[in-house]
Design an enzyme around this catalytic site. Structure first.
Site, PDB file in Angstrom:
ATOM      1  N   LYS A  87     -36.503  49.343 -31.028  1.00  0.00           N
ATOM      2  CA  LYS A  87     -37.368  50.287 -30.320  1.00  0.00           C
ATOM      3  C   LYS A  87     -37.505  51.570 -31.131  1.00  0.00           C
ATOM      4  O   LYS A  87     -36.697  51.829 -32.025  1.00  0.00           O
ATOM      5  CB  LYS A  87     -36.789  50.554 -28.925  1.00  0.00           C
ATOM      6  CG  LYS A  87     -35.369  51.171 -28.926  1.00  0.00           C
ATOM      7  CD  LYS A  87     -35.374  52.659 -29.033  1.00  0.00           C
ATOM      8  CE  LYS A  87     -33.991  53.233 -29.126  1.00  0.00           C
ATOM      9  NZ  LYS A  87     -33.960  54.660 -29.448  1.00  0.00           N
TER      10      LYS A  87
ATOM     11  N   HIS B  43     -34.730  52.284 -22.850  1.00  0.00           N
ATOM     12  CA  HIS B  43     -33.397  52.108 -22.262  1.00  0.00           C
ATOM     13  C   HIS B  43     -33.410  52.317 -20.746  1.00  0.00           C
ATOM     14  O   HIS B  43     -32.846  51.521 -19.985  1.00  0.00           O
ATOM     15  CB  HIS B  43     -32.400  53.094 -22.874  1.00  0.00           C
ATOM     16  CG  HIS B  43     -32.236  52.964 -24.353  1.00  0.00           C
ATOM     17  ND1 HIS B  43     -32.413  51.779 -25.015  1.00  0.00           N
ATOM     18  CD2 HIS B  43     -31.896  53.880 -25.305  1.00  0.00           C
ATOM     19  CE1 HIS B  43     -32.197  51.969 -26.308  1.00  0.00           C
ATOM     20  NE2 HIS B  43     -31.883  53.227 -26.494  1.00  0.00           N
TER      21      HIS B  43
END
Length: 466
Positions: A137, A229
């Site tokens: 990410k 997250h």
């Protein structure tokens, strides 16, 4: 749980960007990988073999001769290929090394792990082709760029060959959320708006940007922590029970609950950027190298999220992310579920509502705050914690878990493309507003708990007696 597939023989893990910070942190912790696996580092730096071995072993703690022997065995499986020539020649050099490792083998299996910035994904993927790989990410920087990246990568790989990593999905306590919820009737029956008053999810990082100012200035806390997250953690916390633990069923339930989250409104956020520390010893974010003096990068954000489905409608989810944690030298992740006050509690006077605290990091564990009587001649009560923490058990490092999943071809903890879309849809309108209106974040001292007004922002949404 679904049966665990095994890692196939003659598998090579190629770490692209092997000389970078992310790769250094992860290579040093992979001694649990099977002995048949070979690891090839690939980066534009010209680096001798011994220098690469220093990179691999730099963070290892040799606590005993046994660990020293394990490290020696592990580094013996590693090698390095320099891509300093660039273009096709760089990938040809990598291919030559991979063919050398596969010589005489009946079949070969390759996993390409991109420890690279998202801007390099497409160029590198075009150079690799016909291989499966892993992506870190953030996947894009907003909804449109994420979809463009999906489209570009789809030309070379189908969805079933892309393993998108969010390392929070490799954390033991996050995975344990499913067992806590669906394996215990006592919790499953109260996991809804009838019993839950509010939820606070906090993910904060110790220290400042320190050497990563340029990267962080282009990313910020919303993209770096919240969109990925936090959304994955929120999905695990609030999704309905999946039909099975297969990758398809797990991802589908996560997407379903994320699609119930409306875009975050800017009026329901509090953003900040850290300034110099109170003692003047730590620099402000704008004083970091390669950060412009007029940077409007968000290094801290608190946001109110709603889930407009039958289970959670009306329950505020308060997200808090960024760089703070003044009392810790490590990053911290905590989920706090505040339950409603019991209607029977009034006979005892003032009592605290029940609370479940799930500590993701550091010191993983779960604590349930309940009311009980104090042993005495008087009729007194107090709030006590039931401690369900791991108490010294050895917990695998998150990247170990996820890289093993990728090597096995197990996509249960991978992030599917429509999950990425659903997450970006929640945050892109806010990001666009902050950019279009050139919103200047509130300053807060380096190492403090966040911008002024944070406590009031959180308290405003708690215990309203709905």
């Amino acid at each position: 749980m679904a049966a665990n597939p095994e890692i196939k023989e003659n598998t090579v893990l190629v770490v692209l960007g092997a000389s970078g910070d992310l790769a250094r942190k992860k290579l040093e912790k992979q001694c649990i990988l099977p002995t048949s696996l070979r690891i090839v580092g690939f980066a534009p730096d010209q680096m001798a073999h011994d220098d690469f071995m220093d990179v691999v072993s730099a963070g290892a703690k040799l606590e005993s001769p046994r660990f020293a022997e394990q490290l020696k065995t592990f580094t013996g499986r590693c090698s390095y290929v320099s891509g300093h020539e660039g273009g096709d020649k760089a990938f040809q050099a990598l291919e030559a090394r991979l063919k050398e490792l596969g010589e005489g083998k009946k079949e070969e299996h390759r996993l390409f792990y991109m420890a690279l910035p998202p801007s390099a994904f497409v160029v590198v993927s075009e150079g690799l082709k016909k291989s499966c790989y892993s992506i870190e990410k953030p996947f894009g920087h907003d909804l449109d760029s994420s979809r463009a990246l999906h489209k570009a990568l789809d030309q070379h790989w189908p969805e079933g060959e892309i393993f998108r990593i969010d390392h929070y999905l490799g954390k033991e306590i996050v995975n344990n959320l499913l067992v806590i919820r669906f394996g215990n009737e006592i919790f499953g029956s109260i996991w809804n708006k009838v019993h839950v008053d509010n939820v606070v999810i906090s993910m904060t990082e110790a220290g400042g940007a320190e050497g990563r100012g340029s990267y962080y200035n282009s990313t910020g806390a919303i993209r770096d922590l919240m969109q990925n997250h936090m959304m994955q953690t929120l999905a695990f916390l609030t999704m309905e029970r999946p039909k099975s633990f297969s990758a398809e069923d797990m991802c589908s339930e996560k997407v379903r609950v994320l699609n119930w989250v409306p875009p975050i409104e800017h009026e329901s956020t509090l953003i900040g950027q850290y300034s110099k520390s109170a003692d003047g010893e730590k620099p402000a974010f704008r004083d970091e190298d390669d950060v412009p003096d007029d940077s409007r990068c968000v290094t801290f954000c608190a946001a109110l999220v709603r889930i407009e489905n039958e289970r959670w409608s009306g329950v505020p989810f308060i997200l808090k992310a960024g760089k703070e944690t003044p009392a810790l030298d490590k990053s911290e992740g905590v989920i706090t579920i505040n339950f409603r006050q019991s209607s029977n509690a009034s006979i005892f006077g003032t009592m605290a509502p029940n609370r479940m605290t799930i500590r993701i990091q550091p010191n993983e564990g779960l604590f349930l705050t309940v009311n009980s009587s104090v042993p005495s001649i008087e009729n007194r009560t107090e709030a006590s914690d039931l401690d369900l923490s791991y108490h010294g058990r050895e917990i695998p490092e998150a990247y170990q878990v996820l890289l093993l999943d990728a090597l096995k071809g197990d996509f249960t903890r991978s992030v599917r493309a429509d999950e990425v879309d659903a997450s970006w849809a929640i945050f892109t309108p806010l990001l666009k507003y902050l950019e279009d209106k050139q919103v200047v974040p509130r300053e807060y001292p380096y190492g403090s708990t966040g911008p002024q007004g944070l406590d009031e922002f959180i308290a405003h949404h708690q215990y309203k007696g709905r």
